[in-house]
Design a protein around this motif. Structure first.
Motif, short mmCIF file in Angstrom:
data_model
loop_
_atom_site.label_atom_id
_atom_site.label_comp_id
_atom_site.label_asym_id
_atom_site.label_seq_id
_atom_site.Cartn_x
_atom_site.Cartn_y
_atom_site.Cartn_z
N ARG A 1 32.08 -26.80 58.63
CA ARG A 1 32.54 -26.43 59.97
C ARG A 1 33.62 -25.34 59.89
O ARG A 1 33.62 -24.39 60.67
N ALA A 2 34.54 -25.48 58.94
CA ALA A 2 35.59 -24.47 58.77
C ALA A 2 34.98 -23.13 58.36
O ALA A 2 35.40 -22.07 58.84
N GLN B 1 31.96 -22.08 59.12
CA GLN B 1 31.26 -21.55 60.29
C GLN B 1 32.23 -20.84 61.23
O GLN B 1 31.94 -19.75 61.73
N ARG B 2 33.39 -21.42 61.44
CA ARG B 2 34.41 -20.79 62.29
C ARG B 2 34.93 -19.51 61.64
O ARG B 2 35.06 -18.47 62.30
N LEU B 3 35.22 -19.59 60.34
CA LEU B 3 35.71 -18.41 59.61
C LEU B 3 34.67 -17.30 59.61
O LEU B 3 34.99 -16.13 59.84
N TYR B 4 33.42 -17.65 59.37
CA TYR B 4 32.34 -16.67 59.34
C TYR B 4 32.23 -15.91 60.65
O TYR B 4 32.08 -14.69 60.67
N ARG B 5 32.35 -16.61 61.77
CA ARG B 5 32.29 -15.95 63.08
C ARG B 5 33.41 -14.93 63.23
O ARG B 5 33.20 -13.83 63.75
N ARG B 6 34.62 -15.30 62.78
CA ARG B 6 35.74 -14.36 62.87
C ARG B 6 35.53 -13.17 61.95
O ARG B 6 35.79 -12.02 62.32
N LEU B 7 35.06 -13.43 60.72
CA LEU B 7 34.82 -12.34 59.78
C LEU B 7 33.74 -11.40 60.28
O LEU B 7 33.86 -10.17 60.19
N GLU C 1 26.54 -24.03 53.25
CA GLU C 1 27.15 -25.19 52.59
C GLU C 1 27.70 -24.79 51.22
O GLU C 1 28.80 -25.22 50.84
N GLU C 2 26.94 -23.98 50.48
CA GLU C 2 27.38 -23.55 49.15
C GLU C 2 28.56 -22.58 49.24
O GLU C 2 29.47 -22.65 48.41
N VAL C 3 28.56 -21.71 50.24
CA VAL C 3 29.70 -20.80 50.44
C VAL C 3 30.94 -21.61 50.74
O VAL C 3 32.01 -21.38 50.16
#
Length: 64
Positions: free
Chosen positions: A20-21, A23-29, A9-11
């Motif tokens: 949610r955005a 979480q999606r970005l993190y998976r790609r990274l 949440e803080e990131v």
């Protein structure tokens, strides 16, 4: 330098995006092994080094 561990949440708030955005970005990274590296506390708890996240943002969020 801020060496505390921060939540997803803080990131997301630092990045100016929704959780949610992030979480999606993190998976790609994570799949490409770029971006701020997560620190696994338990199998379900992940945190990020605040300084590493801020440095990644300052570099223009490479890999995004």
């Amino acid at each position: 330098m801020d060496r505390r561990l921060i939540t997803a949440e803080e990131v997301a708030a630092l990045c100016g995006i929704s959780l949610r955005a992030w979480q999606r970005l993190y998976r790609r990274l994570e799949a490409r092994h770029v971006g701020p590296q997560p620190i696994r506390i338990t199998c379900r708890t992940v945190r990020w080094d605040c300084a590493a996240v801020k440095a990644w943002i300052a570099r223009g969020c490479p890999g995004r």
